[in-house]
Design an enzyme around this catalytic site. Structure first.
Site, PDB file in Angstrom:
ATOM      1  CD  GLU A  40      -2.232   1.394   2.841  1.00 45.30           C
ATOM      2  OE1 GLU A  40      -2.539   2.536   3.215  1.00 45.30           O
ATOM      3  OE2 GLU A  40      -2.292   0.396   3.583  1.00 45.30           O
ATOM      4  CG  ASP A  44       0.191   7.049  -1.109  1.00 51.60           C
ATOM      5  OD1 ASP A  44      -0.984   7.400  -1.273  1.00 51.60           O
ATOM      6  OD2 ASP A  44       1.087   7.811  -0.723  1.00 51.60           O
ATOM      7  CG  ASN A 113      -5.823   1.356   3.216  1.00 50.97           C
ATOM      8  OD1 ASN A 113      -5.643   2.496   2.798  1.00 50.97           O
ATOM      9  ND2 ASN A 113      -6.116   1.105   4.487  1.00 50.97           N
ATOM     10  CD  GLU A 116      -3.305   4.067  -1.161  1.00 48.94           C
ATOM     11  OE1 GLU A 116      -2.551   5.051  -1.222  1.00 48.94           O
ATOM     12  OE2 GLU A 116      -3.866   3.704  -0.107  1.00 48.94           O
TER      13      GLU A 116
END
Length: 238
Positions: A40, A44, A113, A116
């Site tokens: 994650e 991001d 989440n 990502e």
């Protein structure tokens, strides 16, 4: 329950290493030796880049400020959750029974989440070009009539939703003052949360100043969340 292969088909990418995909879909509540938090973190950063590139190419006449505001409207929990819903990601995440009973598969935070993390996993396996293809396609599908106006968010509403969820409180906006002649006044506004000032901004109207202060406050909240994640990951690795 649908197979992983069905999810990959909707995603438009087939993993060579299925374990990498499983890790990306595993929430920390599932109590395995692994979870998707590290992926994650990587995803991001990757999404920030490819979505910025998408907007840069889509809006050649937009200036830096407009591009930044548009990216902020897409690079966030709500935006990523929308992309996750497009590929029915929630059907495939691995969560605890408690999260299952709490409708975890529908939670924007879990969906965001996991999305990502999935993009981070694709990046690790094949690099940036495939992530770019997947994300740009999904953006075109989710926002078929994307334009400058539709992407500017109501930052006050977004901030209120965030503070109510986190603190059970709504933000307070304080007019600090105004300057300039009547036909060209500029207002300065501060936004306070739990009695503390979080940000201040100026605008040609009170509404504009409030929106800008809310936008800055949202950026501060998101930055603090990201720093907290990085700190937690660093603590686990030490």
């Amino acid at each position: 329950m649908e197979s992983i292969e069905e999810f990959e088909k909707r995603l438009g990418y087939r993993f060579q290493n299925k374990n990498l995909l499983i890790e990306a879909l595993t929430h920390k509540s599932y109590k395995k030796p692994y979870n998707n938090e590290r992926l994650e973190f990587l995803g991001d950063a990757v999404l920030d880049l490819v979505i910025g590139e998408f907007l840069f190419l889509k809006f050649p006449k937009a200036d830096e400020g407009e591009l930044s505001k548009m990216r902020a409207s897409l690079v966030n929990e709500k935006g990523f959750a929308k992309l996750a819903e497009r590929v029915s990601l929630g059907r495939h995440i691995f969560i605890s029974n408690a999260e299952e009973n709490n409708k975890g598969r529908e939670k924007p935070s879990l969906l965001s989440n996991a999305f990502e993390a999935t993009m981070g996993a694709i990046y690790l396996e094949t690099g940036l070009s495939v992530v770019r293809e997947v994300v740009h396609r999904l953006l075109d599908e989710v926002y078929p009539k994307i334009d400058l106006g539709s992407l500017f968010r109501d930052y006050k509403t977004a901030l209120q939703e965030l503070t109510q969820a986190k603190f059970g409180e709504t933000p307070e906006y304080v007019i600090l003052g105004s300057s300039g002649p009547d036909h060209k006044k500029e207002f300065e506004v501060a936004v306070c949360v739990l009695g503390s000032e979080y940000a201040r901004a100026c605008g040609s109207s009170k509404k504009e100043a409030q929106q800008e202060a809310a936008r800055i406050a949202l950026e501060i909240f998101h930055r603090k969340e990201k720093e907290a994640k990085e700190s937690a990951l660093k603590g686990k690795s030490e």
